[in-house]
Motif scaffolding. Sequence first.
Motif, PDB file in Angstrom:
ATOM      1  N   HIS A  78      -8.904   2.982   0.762  1.00  0.00           N
ATOM      2  CA  HIS A  78      -8.143   1.973   0.022  1.00  0.00           C
ATOM      3  C   HIS A  78      -7.013   1.431   0.897  1.00  0.00           C
ATOM      4  N   SER A  79      -6.295   2.318   1.556  1.00  0.00           N
ATOM      5  CA  SER A  79      -5.194   1.909   2.434  1.00  0.00           C
ATOM      6  C   SER A  79      -5.690   1.037   3.570  1.00  0.00           C
ATOM      7  N   CYS A  89     -12.728   1.511  -4.178  1.00  0.00           N
ATOM      8  CA  CYS A  89     -12.148   2.756  -3.654  1.00  0.00           C
ATOM      9  C   CYS A  89     -11.194   3.380  -4.663  1.00  0.00           C
ATOM     10  N   TRP A  90     -10.391   2.543  -5.300  1.00  0.00           N
ATOM     11  CA  TRP A  90      -9.451   3.041  -6.308  1.00  0.00           C
ATOM     12  C   TRP A  90     -10.213   3.702  -7.462  1.00  0.00           C
ATOM     13  N   ARG A 128     -11.068  -2.812  -2.456  1.00  0.00           N
ATOM     14  CA  ARG A 128      -9.938  -1.957  -2.836  1.00  0.00           C
ATOM     15  C   ARG A 128     -10.172  -1.337  -4.195  1.00  0.00           C
ATOM     16  N   ASN A 172      -7.701  -6.648   2.999  1.00  0.00           N
ATOM     17  CA  ASN A 172      -7.198  -6.771   1.626  1.00  0.00           C
ATOM     18  C   ASN A 172      -8.153  -7.503   0.689  1.00  0.00           C
ATOM     19  N   ASN A 193       0.818  -1.208   0.000  1.00  0.00           N
ATOM     20  CA  ASN A 193       0.000   0.000   0.000  1.00  0.00           C
ATOM     21  C   ASN A 193       0.853   1.259   0.000  1.00  0.00           C
ATOM     22  N   GLN A 214      -6.576  -2.371   2.186  1.00  0.00           N
ATOM     23  CA  GLN A 214      -5.425  -3.152   1.755  1.00  0.00           C
ATOM     24  C   GLN A 214      -4.546  -3.570   2.924  1.00  0.00           C
TER      25      GLN A 214
END
Length: 151
Positions: A108-109, A124-125, A121, A116, A66, A112
């Motif tokens: 996201h962090s 969010c990305w 993820r 995870n 991350n 992850q």
Amino acid sequence: MHTYSPILAPVVALVAWTLVVQIWLVVARGAEFRRLGINFSNMGRGFRGADLEGRAEPSAQWKAHNYNHLLEQPTIFYAVALTLAFMSFGGGINYWLAWGYVGFRILHSLIQCTVNIVLYRFACWMLGSLCLIGLTVHAGFRILHDCGIIG
């Protein structure tokens, strides 16, 4: 009293979050190094965190993965946010898009670095990327407008 573009607040927030993740990865890697019996005297020349892949617990590596992600796409965010700040165009919708981007990067962090789950993820990305696209389009149109190319 100094004045500055409001968009600089989310810029500083994302830098601060990146440093939090950096500390998190150092703590996680340190624990994993101890568990694996790795120290500075036995890790060999040129040892890198990537050398732990396949040896370390995956969850211990997620923080490092991350951290790397926070040094990839966010560089584009920093560039466009600073561009908007220099153009005095960092308020209004651009301010909120920037905070949206930062919020989605933080989510996201957290995903992850803990559970995870790739689907979460990715969501969010993607949402963060849409905020980034909006910021970039606004900056581009502002430049084209100021150059007289579009009305």
